[in-house]
Design an enzyme around this catalytic site. Structure first.
Site, PDB file in Angstrom:
ATOM      1  N   ASP A  99      70.511  34.328  65.105  1.00  0.00           N
ATOM      2  CA  ASP A  99      69.937  35.635  65.383  1.00  0.00           C
ATOM      3  C   ASP A  99      69.494  35.633  66.844  1.00  0.00           C
ATOM      4  O   ASP A  99      68.863  34.671  67.299  1.00  0.00           O
ATOM      5  CB  ASP A  99      68.713  35.842  64.466  1.00  0.00           C
ATOM      6  CG  ASP A  99      68.608  37.248  63.938  1.00  0.00           C
ATOM      7  OD1 ASP A  99      68.623  38.176  64.764  1.00  0.00           O
ATOM      8  OD2 ASP A  99      68.486  37.416  62.709  1.00  0.00           O
ATOM      9  N   HIS A 325      67.302  41.295  54.643  1.00  0.00           N
ATOM     10  CA  HIS A 325      65.910  40.883  54.476  1.00  0.00           C
ATOM     11  C   HIS A 325      64.912  41.992  54.805  1.00  0.00           C
ATOM     12  O   HIS A 325      63.710  41.745  54.793  1.00  0.00           O
ATOM     13  CB  HIS A 325      65.656  39.663  55.372  1.00  0.00           C
ATOM     14  CG  HIS A 325      65.816  40.013  56.826  1.00  0.00           C
ATOM     15  ND1 HIS A 325      67.024  40.416  57.355  1.00  0.00           N
ATOM     16  CD2 HIS A 325      64.930  40.069  57.846  1.00  0.00           C
ATOM     17  CE1 HIS A 325      66.870  40.693  58.634  1.00  0.00           C
ATOM     18  NE2 HIS A 325      65.608  40.487  58.958  1.00  0.00           N
TER      19      HIS A 325
HETATM   20  C1  NOJ Z   1      64.987  43.839  62.657  1.00  0.00           C
HETATM   21  C2  NOJ Z   1      64.772  42.613  61.830  1.00  0.00           C
HETATM   22  O1  NOJ Z   1      65.788  42.528  60.867  1.00  0.00           O
HETATM   23  C3  NOJ Z   1      63.392  42.752  61.229  1.00  0.00           C
HETATM   24  O2  NOJ Z   1      63.157  41.804  60.225  1.00  0.00           O
HETATM   25  C4  NOJ Z   1      62.404  42.655  62.345  1.00  0.00           C
HETATM   26  O3  NOJ Z   1      61.104  42.874  61.854  1.00  0.00           O
HETATM   27  C5  NOJ Z   1      62.686  43.698  63.428  1.00  0.00           C
HETATM   28  N1  NOJ Z   1      64.072  43.801  63.758  1.00  0.00           N
HETATM   29  C6  NOJ Z   1      61.959  43.354  64.704  1.00  0.00           C
HETATM   30  O4  NOJ Z   1      62.523  42.227  65.300  1.00  0.00           O
END
Ligand code: NOJ
Length: 525
Positions: A99, A325
């Site tokens: 990621d 998620h």
């Molecule tokens: C998207 C992510 O999938 C999420 O889990 C996160 O809280 C936000 N972006 C901020 O990074």
């Protein structure tokens, strides 16, 4: 089929590392845990794993607040563990994606610690600082995705800083060339170490309007929706410079063989497809979340597929997602029986499917008692059901204490039904959800029509969707019953032999009816 690349042919499996497998008995998953489950992923037949953030982080947003982009959080292990995992995955022909969180860092990242020190600090301009309006209010009306103003007052230096998410996640200033260089180096660092690609977080947020103009009210908003959606983020997201940056990401990735860039972009289809870029200088896969957003009925799904297919630029490869998620689990959204039909849809559509861990055993959202809540979003947006703990609970491996996930009580509660809903039980049950996923993946991988063939809709009504996939002289038909009633199959496909039913109890016979919540894959040569 061989002219297609791995990320076009195969299935991406999303691992939420805190909840996949705990190897060291601290109740939280880790890299060695993932390594120990690679046999399972190979058996399942996935082409790649995408691991949500594993970098050092104060965990205000469970890893999406990164304090060092080129190391591994001790909770998850070490960089050596990651190297070992990549090596072992590659030995099984499984690619590894990480990621990449470009929009914001943690407020504990040394860059922000320095930026915050004084207005004169050389790193000041690495983030978005502003003195605010004359009356002392923030520079504009922009809202945080997680509630409240997106501007946080920093008393010692008497300026606001911008954060699209938590105040612990300050946004980087991508117009600063040093930020750009440092963050591109991060990609290079991991590509050099053999990482096969990235899922890019919160991509639409990366540039904001230079003039900081107010966002516009959303006339369709109701209080049952998150406050963020009360404004249309026209000036704080999806800005023209983003495409140039994405082209730069792509050039960088193209300097390495067969790397892939997947972008998290919650955008309407016509804007989403812009991120395939011009002349191939864009993302390989701008994540298509529209199945998550669509009402679960055949007409809407058929219209979505049509709109998406028609919007794809020449040479663009489609993709589909049913869960992740951040969103309610698909089995909770459409119900357990219908989740099998959803699985068949995901794995027979044209385009790369991304499968969220646990969906392959039909995991449901787990109710979280208030004292067990972990996700700050649950507190910040109370009563809206936006807290993300329910879809992040530990993977259910077997019926032993702690579901084979850990030696100790896990960081989030386990599903109450884990003793019956788990990998081990479903592996030995030839009609389980897991058996269905595995069969679908196997059939998809072996069939040019299913993995890379063209898509044509054959029939749709209020309950049923029928489409065909073709490659060369191979033709496969998929017929899905999205209702709880028995439906007759349209005559044109009614006598074709069944290859696979989502009920896993018939094959070879001609299908004339679809039973309640049944999908069938048919052979039509
Ligand atoms: C998207 C992510 O999938 C999420 O889990 C996160 O809280 C936000 N972006 C901020 O990074």
């Amino acid at each position: 089929m061989s002219s297609f690349l791995w990320w076009q042919r195969g299935i991406v499996y999303q691992i939420y590392p805190r909840s996949f497998m705990d190897s060291n008995g601290d109740g939280t998953g880790d890299l060695v845990g993932i390594l120990s489950r690679l046999n399972y992923l190979e058996w399942l037949g996935v082409e790649a794993i995408w691991i949500s953030p594993i970098f050092p982080s104060p965990m205000a947003d469970f890893g999406y607040d990164v304090s060092d982009y080129t190391d591994v959080h001790p909770l998850f292990g070490t960089r050596d563990d990651l190297d070992r995992l990549v090596e072992a995955a590659h030995a099984r022909n499984i690619r590894v994606l990480l990621d990449y969180v470009p929009n914001h860092t943690s407020d504990q990242h040394p860059w922000f610690v320095e930026s915050r020190r004084s207005r004169a600090d050389p790193r000041r301009d690495w983030y978005l600082w502003h003195a605010g309006r004359e009356n002392g209010s923030p520079p504009n009306n922009w809202l945080s995705v997680f509630g409240g103003s997106a501007w946080e007052w920093d008393a010692p230096t008497r300026e606001f800083y911008y954060h699209a998410y938590l105040k612990e996640q300050p946004d980087l200033n991508w117009r600063n060339p040093e930020v750009r260089a440092a963050m591109l180096d991060v990609l290079r660092f991991w590509f050099e170490r053999g990482i096969d690609g990235f899922r890019i977080d919160a991509l639409r947020q990366v540039f904001k309007d230079v003039e900081l103009r107010d966002n516009l009210p959303n006339p369709g908003w109701t209080p049952s929706q998150p406050p963020y959606e009360s404004l249309l983020p026209v000036h704080s997201t999806d800005q023209p410079e983003l495409l140039e940056l994405v082209a730069e990401f792509r050039d960088l990735a193209d300097a390495y063989p067969e790397r892939v860039l997947i972008g998290e972009l919650w955008l309407p289809i016509e804007r989403l497809v812009a991120y395939y870029g011009v002349g191939g200088r864009g993302l390989h896969l701008p994540f298509n979340f529209h199945l998550i957003l669509s009402a679960w009925n055949p007409r809407e799904i058929a219209a979505l597929i049509h709109t998406y297919e028609a919007a794809l630029p020449a040479g663009a490869w489609p993709n589909w997602v049913l869960g992740n998620h951040d969103r309610q689990r698909v089995a909770s959204r459409v119900g357990a029986p219908q989740a099998r039909v959803a699985a068949m849809l995901l794995l027979t559509l044209r385009g790369t499917p991304t499968l969220y861990q646990g969906d392959e055993i039909g995991m449901q959202d787990v109710p979280i008692p208030p004292e067990a809540v972990q996700d700050p979003v649950e507190w910040r947006l109370p009563g809206l059901g936006r807290g993300r703990d329910p879809e992040r609970t530990p993977m259910q491996w077997d019926d032993s204490p702690n579901a084979g996930f850990s030696q100790v009580r896990p960081w989030l509660p386990l599903a109450a039904d884990y003793q019956s809903v788990n990998v081990a039980a479903q592996k030995s049950d030839t009609r389980s959800m897991l058996s269905l996923y595995r069969r679908l993946i196997e059939l998809r991988r072996a069939s040019p029509a299913l993995s890379v063939g063209s898509y044509h809709q054959l029939y749709v009504d209020d309950t049923t969707l029928v489409f065909e996939r073709d490659a060369g002289d191979q033709r496969r038909v998929v017929a899905l019953n999205l209702s709880a009633d028995e439906r007759a199959l349209p005559d044109a496909v009614g006598s074709l032999p069944v290859i696979l039913s989502t009920h896993l109890d018939r094959a070879a016979e001609p299908a004339t009816v679809l039973r309640p919540h049944e999908g069938v894959l048919l052979d039509s040569r």
